[in-house]
Design an enzyme around this catalytic site. Structure first.
Site: not given
Length: 290
Positions: A39, A122, A140, A195, A202, A205, A211
């Site tokens: 991270e 985060y 995030d 995305c 798309c 997706c 969406c």
DNA sequence: GTCCCGATTG
DNA sequence: CAATCAGGAC
């Protein structure tokens, strides 16, 4: 005529897609320490660049205690050209705190995590979700974009996290810790892989028919995106030049360091800021890694 | 709000 | 060239 009733976007659909399509990233099967290291490295740094650094780092320092005993110079060297080298010294400090105050175990509460240097909202929540499988809201830039598009119908999330956005994100987190931690990873993965900011995929997706943004015809966001200052000629670039020289040569005189600087004033400013950040040190007229 | 890094992609 | 990237600190 009525539009097709297509339903609402579903976190369960995203989780199902994730279980079938997740990338095999090394920090997805590691210790809490490995998650924390990942991270830190992933803050503002793309995944492909982090992978080799993370692997080397974990070979070198597989536990917080190991890193705690390293010298600052070794830590800064190992950070290489990942960028934002203060992350390296903060991770070093965090390792010492974990080693000294928490018996060498990465803490599993938000309060203790966020108190560590270099850990913000985060990162604290990401560690809780990915290392300890707790039910938290992990927000995030990827997750914000997915929620913005699929649930709010906006191309881009606002520049700063709003109360509305936070409440919506909280309301979407699945009930069980297991599903919630999967959603944290899955929503992030969807934002990183499909995305994306520009040219989202798309058609591939799992939310393509639900969406809000896609079904509305992908309208452009009205708000302007803030652009960052140019890197070329910046203080940041000069800081990078200085650190690169001191990684390559163990020690250099102040004059040698200044020799090829673009701008003397900028060089002094950059050098002093590196000293203030503890990223370099002086001995007499020589400069070196601390 | 500003600053902090550097590789990659359009 | 510019924008982007699993943010954080001040």
């Amino acid at each position: 005529m009525q539009p097709c009733p297509v339903g609402s976007p579903s976190t369960a659909v995203v989780n199902r897609w994730y279980r079938a399509h997740a990338r095999d990233l090394p920090w997805r099967s590691t210790t809490p320490w490995g998650v924390l290291v990942s991270e830190f490295m992933l803050q503002q740094t793309p995944v492909p660049r982090v992978i080799p650094y993370w692997t080397t780092w974990m070979d070198c320092w597989p536990t917080p205690a190991g890193l705690a005993h390293a010298t600052p110079a070794a830590v800064i060297r190992a950070w290489g050209t990942l960028g934002y080298p203060r992350r390296a010294t903060r991770l070093h400090e965090a390792a010492r705190t974990i080693s000294n105050a928490y018996g060498g175990e990465v803490p599993d509460t938000y309060e203790n995590l966020i108190a560590l240097p270099g850990v913000g909202d985060y990162t604290a929540n990401a560690v809780l979700a990915f290392a300890f499988h707790k039910r938290t809201t992990v927000l995030d830039v990827n997750v914000r974009r997915v929620i913005s598009r699929a649930w709010r119908g906006e191309q881009h999330p606002p520049a700063h996290l709003t109360t509305i956005e936070r409440a919506l994100a909280d309301s979407l987190v699945p009930t069980t810790p297991h599903a919630a931690s999967t959603w944290a990873a899955a929503s992030m993965e969807l934002g990183a892989v499909l995305c994306t900011t520009t040219n989202p995929q798309c058609t591939a997706c799992p939310l393509t028919d639900t969406c809000a943004w896609n079904t509305a015809g992908q309208p452009k966001s009205t708000h302007t995106t803030r652009r960052q200052p140019t890197y070329t000629g910046s203080d940041r670039q000069e800081r990078g030049r200085i650190l690169a020289l001191l990684r390559a040569h163990d020690t250099l005189t102040a004059a040698a360091l200044e020799k090829d600087a673009t701008n003397p004033e900028q060089h002094i400013r950059a050098r002093d800021s590196l000293l203030a950040d503890g990223l370099i040190a002086t001995t007499g007229r020589h400069l070196h890694l601390p």
